[in-house]
Design an enzyme around this catalytic site. Structure first.
Site, PDB file in Angstrom:
ATOM      1  N   LYS A 105       0.837  -1.203   0.000  1.00  0.00           N
ATOM      2  CA  LYS A 105       0.000   0.000   0.000  1.00  0.00           C
ATOM      3  C   LYS A 105       0.874   1.255   0.000  1.00  0.00           C
ATOM      4  O   LYS A 105       0.603   2.223  -0.718  1.00  0.00           O
ATOM      5  CB  LYS A 105      -0.931  -0.004   1.218  1.00  0.00           C
ATOM      6  CG  LYS A 105      -1.986  -1.103   1.158  1.00  0.00           C
ATOM      7  CD  LYS A 105      -2.795  -1.194   2.457  1.00  0.00           C
ATOM      8  CE  LYS A 105      -3.789  -2.354   2.371  1.00  0.00           C
ATOM      9  NZ  LYS A 105      -4.413  -2.656   3.674  1.00  0.00           N
ATOM     10  N   GLY A 123     -13.068  -4.717   4.629  1.00  0.00           N
ATOM     11  CA  GLY A 123     -14.436  -5.233   4.475  1.00  0.00           C
ATOM     12  C   GLY A 123     -14.817  -5.295   3.017  1.00  0.00           C
ATOM     13  O   GLY A 123     -14.512  -4.391   2.238  1.00  0.00           O
TER      14      GLY A 123
END
Lengths: 376, 376
Positions: free
Chosen positions: A239, A356
């Site tokens: 990331k 999620g």
């Protein structure tokens, strides 16, 4: 009505949720004059393709059936009875995506969405871009390969979107892209970009042993099946690399200093997950507890962060002021602080759920919608 | 190279800064294959237009000269010697913008940027949209007029951008747009969207009298020349209306409950700015101090916020938990909390500098760049 053809690779958690979102948003998108036409869906073993990619699509009944079967663990290859589409095996699937991109790239355009976690999609994606089509990524791997691959993928910068590679659906990539586009140079990014490690670090602060917290996180479904995939820091490093490259840095994954939260001798090659969780991990408890204690004496907390500054990218546990956005973080929220000419003394801060399937798929869908002006 | 023609209305603080940003970003944008061609610039009295809008533009020397002269308070109408362009007076300027939009709308496209604070640009902007051109707003007024005007302006939703109307350059509009586009319904927005009132409310918390803090804020240049323009809450109400309409609510400015921080009898019609600051304002000190004290007893702080929830928009001072993003806010930063299906328990939070010409103009420029796919 603008009809945007879409191919989706990967229909595990995120891909399946994306299919559901697409179906649920039909009325909303139609009001804006848009239809997302899903012409192909792949899993790791096979691919379903509409009979005629120019005029037909996998209809909403088929998409619902795919979602249902994938939630039961069925492979797409078993859905021979699904009708109105062709089924291809894994080897054919790659050629199918390239063919569809070639055909639709010359007419309406095509968006290929990568919701896999595979490093094997890169070559296909480069060809998709070459065909004049668009790419949307939830998969970090293609963007964290060599600099040459990165430059190839981003050679038509408007045709690739990847919001959901960093902080799930949080508008981090979109925001940094805006800052950069306005000539506001970013000189520092600090982030807590792992919901798992955010949870772990804020729990150990309350006095719980590290090993217990990791075991609880695994029970809660916050970690990968082998928690070492989170604790190694490599996911955060990817990331950080995506963010660093976004602000113009030409660096590679190898250039990033990554601190693993377990010693090398407890790695997957030396120890099973069970042995790691059952015994190995508790050997680290004392060291982490001590670091938390030392930090606390200075009014700080220990957090697992990425730091992009002064031509260096570092990923690891750091002492952070309790009063900062990252220091105050609780639960599995992500936060990123962006420092630039316009946000010099006080950073631009973006915070919220960073994990999620629902939010990750929502980020992918927002990317798809944002590509609409490139379609005829 | 894609050449994007731009007309800029308003060259006070934000417009002038935008011209500087455009010139400073030439190399950056050129690398992405983009040129922003400024074909016209207006102030409140006149307009400069390139001699041939199809092939020529106001070159960077002219733009630099405009910036210099406007910083000295010179009107554009006095720049007769500037060369290579035509000067029109105020009445002609409106027709000029409409003509340019008509001509370029049929060929390359045009972006008209409204950096004024005027309610008189609305009619022109509607015609610009009608001509198939794009609009970028830093001006809140056109979006906070009647619902009919709003629907007209946003009838081609991809052709209007207005990031800098709320929270200056903070990526609030872009982020809410993404959330909405992905079908993630927003059910609550809470924000501290006035740098001025944010500063005032956090200073009174330290025990300083309200009137003294407002006077200090005026000295620091944080307020409008008449601080009642900030204290009335109408500026925040307009921002709240823009956000509420963005999430799909059909409401008007009249529907918003707005608390003014001074009594009606101290309004601009009854009292000069000097009398207000010199005497009137101190009559409010006791009430505000008492409310701050009561809030503090409950572990809360008093903040001037907008609340968009349950079909109602309220703007005013509220007790907010010290532990929330808004409660922790210091200085003149803005913060907005967005609650939706994906950000239900913990909101999506965006925080940072919400005022200043540099960041406001940067937001406008990012909007312009983001429109590029609509240009030929």
């Amino acid at each position: 009505m603008k009809r945007i053809p879409v191919v989706i690779a990967g229909c595990g958690g995120v891909g399946r949720q994306l299919l559901e979102h697409i179906v649920n948003c039909r009325a909303l998108h139609s009001k804006q004059g848009l239809v997302l036409r899903v012409v192909g869906v792949c899993d790791s073993q096979s691919m379903l393709v509409a009979n005629d990619i120019f005029t037909e699509e996998l209809n909403d009944d088929v998409l619902a059936r795919i979602c249902l079967e994938k939630s039961r663990g069925t492979s797409l290859s078993e859905l021979n009875d699904i009708g109105d589409c062709q089924v291809f095996d894994y080897k054919e699937a790659t050629m199918q995506v390239i063919d569809i991109a070639g055909l639709l790239g010359r007419s309406t355009g095509l968006a290929v969405v990568d919701c896999t976690a595979s490093s094997e999609t890169l070559e296909v994606l480069k060809q998709v871009i070459d065909s004049g089509c668009c790419v949307v990524l939830a998969n970090k791997k293609p963007l964290t390969s060599s600099m040459e691959d990165y430059q190839k993928l981003t050679s038509h910068i408007r045709r690739i979107r990847y919001e959901s590679t960093v902080g799930a659906g949080l508008p981090i990539i979109a925001s940094v892209t805006r800052v950069v586009a306005s000539g506001d140079s970013v000189f520092r990014i600090v982030g807590s970009l792992s919901g798992t490690l955010g949870y772990v670090m804020s729990e150990v602060e309350t006095g719980k042993p590290f090993s217990e917290v990791v075991q609880a996180a695994k029970r809660l479904g916050y970690t990968e099946p082998d928690p070492r995939d989170d604790l190694s820091g490599m996911d955060v490093a990817r990331k950080a690399l995506i963010l660093a490259r976004l602000i113009g840095w030409q660096i590679n994954l190898d250039d990033i200093t990554v601190e693993s939260l377990y010693p090398e001798e407890m790695g997957p090659n030396s120890m099973s997950t069970e042995d790691f969780l059952g015994g190995g991990l508790s050997l680290v408890d004392k060291d982490i507890a001590e670091r938390v204690r030392v930090a606390s004496l200075k009014g700080n907390v220990l957090r697992y962060v990425c730091l992009i500054e002064d031509s260096r990218v570092q990923v690891g546990s750091q002492e952070i002021s309790k009063a900062s956005s990252i220091g105050r973080l609780r639960g599995s929220d992500n936060v990123v602080e962006i420092y630039s000419r316009c946000y010099k003394e006080y950073p631009l801060v973006i915070q919220g759920a960073g994990a999620g399937n629902d939010t990750t798929a929502a980020g992918v869908l927002a990317d798809l919608i944002d590509l609409q002006d490139l379609f005829k």
